[in-house]
Design a protein around this motif. Structure first.
Motif, PDB file in Angstrom:
ATOM      1  N   PRO A   1      -5.703   0.788  -1.248  1.00  0.00           N
ATOM      2  CA  PRO A   1      -6.068   1.446   0.011  1.00  0.00           C
ATOM      3  C   PRO A   1      -6.702   2.818  -0.224  1.00  0.00           C
ATOM      4  O   PRO A   1      -6.268   3.578  -1.090  1.00  0.00           O
ATOM      5  N   LEU A   2      -7.746   3.110   0.560  1.00  0.00           N
ATOM      6  CA  LEU A   2      -8.446   4.391   0.493  1.00  0.00           C
ATOM      7  C   LEU A   2      -8.340   5.084   1.843  1.00  0.00           C
ATOM      8  O   LEU A   2      -8.434   4.435   2.883  1.00  0.00           O
ATOM      9  N   LEU A   3      -8.198   6.411   1.815  1.00  0.00           N
ATOM     10  CA  LEU A   3      -8.020   7.174   3.048  1.00  0.00           C
ATOM     11  C   LEU A   3      -9.127   6.945   4.065  1.00  0.00           C
ATOM     12  O   LEU A   3      -8.864   6.707   5.221  1.00  0.00           O
TER      13      LEU A   3
ATOM     14  N   LYS B   1       0.772   4.895   0.133  1.00  0.00           N
ATOM     15  CA  LYS B   1      -0.218   5.761   0.787  1.00  0.00           C
ATOM     16  C   LYS B   1      -1.590   5.482   0.182  1.00  0.00           C
ATOM     17  O   LYS B   1      -1.701   5.162  -0.998  1.00  0.00           O
ATOM     18  N   PRO B   2      -2.630   5.623   0.981  1.00  0.00           N
ATOM     19  CA  PRO B   2      -3.980   5.427   0.444  1.00  0.00           C
ATOM     20  C   PRO B   2      -4.387   6.580  -0.472  1.00  0.00           C
ATOM     21  O   PRO B   2      -3.865   7.695  -0.392  1.00  0.00           O
TER      22      PRO B   2
ATOM     23  N   SER C   1      -1.847  12.731   5.491  1.00  0.00           N
ATOM     24  CA  SER C   1      -1.301  11.952   4.387  1.00  0.00           C
ATOM     25  C   SER C   1      -0.388  12.813   3.512  1.00  0.00           C
ATOM     26  O   SER C   1       0.707  12.387   3.128  1.00  0.00           O
TER      27      SER C   1
ATOM     28  N   CYS D   1       3.004   2.039   6.450  1.00  0.00           N
ATOM     29  CA  CYS D   1       2.353   2.104   5.134  1.00  0.00           C
ATOM     30  C   CYS D   1       1.304   1.004   5.023  1.00  0.00           C
ATOM     31  O   CYS D   1       1.403  -0.026   5.682  1.00  0.00           O
ATOM     32  N   PRO D   2       0.309   1.201   4.141  1.00  0.00           N
ATOM     33  CA  PRO D   2      -0.599   0.086   3.852  1.00  0.00           C
ATOM     34  C   PRO D   2       0.210  -1.060   3.249  1.00  0.00           C
ATOM     35  O   PRO D   2       1.152  -0.813   2.498  1.00  0.00           O
TER      36      PRO D   2
ATOM     37  N   GLY E   1     -12.082   5.014   3.349  1.00  0.00           N
ATOM     38  CA  GLY E   1     -12.959   3.926   2.930  1.00  0.00           C
ATOM     39  C   GLY E   1     -14.255   4.389   2.302  1.00  0.00           C
ATOM     40  O   GLY E   1     -14.272   5.245   1.421  1.00  0.00           O
TER      41      GLY E   1
END
Length: 188
Positions: free
Chosen positions: A95-97, A17-18, A44, A167-168, A99
Motif C-alpha cells: 500500500p502507498l499513501l 500502514k501505507p 499516517s 488498516c490496509p 498512489g
C-alpha cells in the motif's frame, strides 16, 4: 510480545500502514508537496500502532516489527534473516499513501537520502529493482506501520482485525525457506 525474528516458512506478510511518508516529507522540504498530500502523511504519522497489541494476541501471529528508518525492505530483511528464512514481496500489493502521485514527487527529486543509503547497505540481499520501486521500498518511515508475519491459517482473523482498525488489508508477500541468494525477491 512478539519477536521480530520468529517468523515461520509459509507465513503471509501484512503491513498496517501505507508507505510514502519519507517521500512526502522530502517533497515538503523541497516546496513541491500539495497540502492535501502532506495532510495524509501527517495523519499516517499520528495514527498509533495500537493494532499491534490486538494482533499479537491472535494465534498464528508469529512475528511483528515496526517499519521505520530502514524502510520496508530493511525491516523485512531483518525479519527474514533473523528467522533464517527468505521472503517474497509482491510490489503491486504494497500500500502507498497517495498512489501514483508519489511517482510524480519522485520524478521531481523527492527522494530521501536515507532511501539511497538504505539500498546501499542491504541491496545486495534483494533482487534487482530500480527507480521509484527501489526508492519507495527503501523509504524511511516516521511512525511507520507494523510488518506482521502470520500463519496462513490465521490470516482471515488478522485481516478482519486490520479491516476493523482501518488498516490496509493486503497480504504483501510471504516467508519461505532460505534458498539461493537473494534473501528478498521483489515481484512486480
Amino acid at each position: 510480545l512478539k519477536a521480530n525474528a520468529a517468523g515461520q516458512a509459509g507465513d503471509r506478510l501484512y503491513l498496517t500502514k501505507p508507505l510514502g511518508v519519507g517521500m512526502l516529507t522530502t517533497a515538503e522540504k523541497k516546496g513541491l508537496v500539495r497540502l492535501e498530500d502532506l495532510a495524509l502523511a501527517v495523519d499516517s504519522m499520528q495514527r498509533l500502532n495500537q493494532i499491534g497489541a490486538q494482533l499479537s494476541a491472535l494465534p498464528g501471529v508469529h512475528a511483528i516489527t515496526d517499519v521505520t528508518g530502514f524502510g520496508l525492505l530493511g525491516h523485512l530483511l531483518e525479519l527474514a534473516e533473523g528467522a533464517g528464512l527468505s521472503a517474497t514481496l509482491d510490489l503491486t500489493s504494497v500500500p502507498l499513501l497517495i498512489g501514483d502521485r508519489l511517482r510524480a514527487y519522485h520524478a521531481q527529486g523527492a527522494v530521501p537520502g536515507g532511501a539511497r543509503r538504505n539500498w546501499a547497505s542491504y541491496g545486495d540481499r534483494v533482487s534487482p529493482i530500480e527507480g521509484f520501486d527501489r526508492d519507495i521500498l527503501c523509504d524511511p518511515q516516521t511512525s511507520g506501520g507494523l510488518l506482521i508475519a502470520v500463519a496462513e491459517s490465521s490470516s482471515e482473523a488478522v485481516e478482519s482485525s486490520m479491516r476493523a482498525a482501518g488498516c490496509p488489508v493486503h497480504s504483501i508477500g510471504a516467508l519461505q525457506p532460505l534458498g539461493a541468494h537473494p534473501i528478498i525477491e521483489v515481484r512486480a
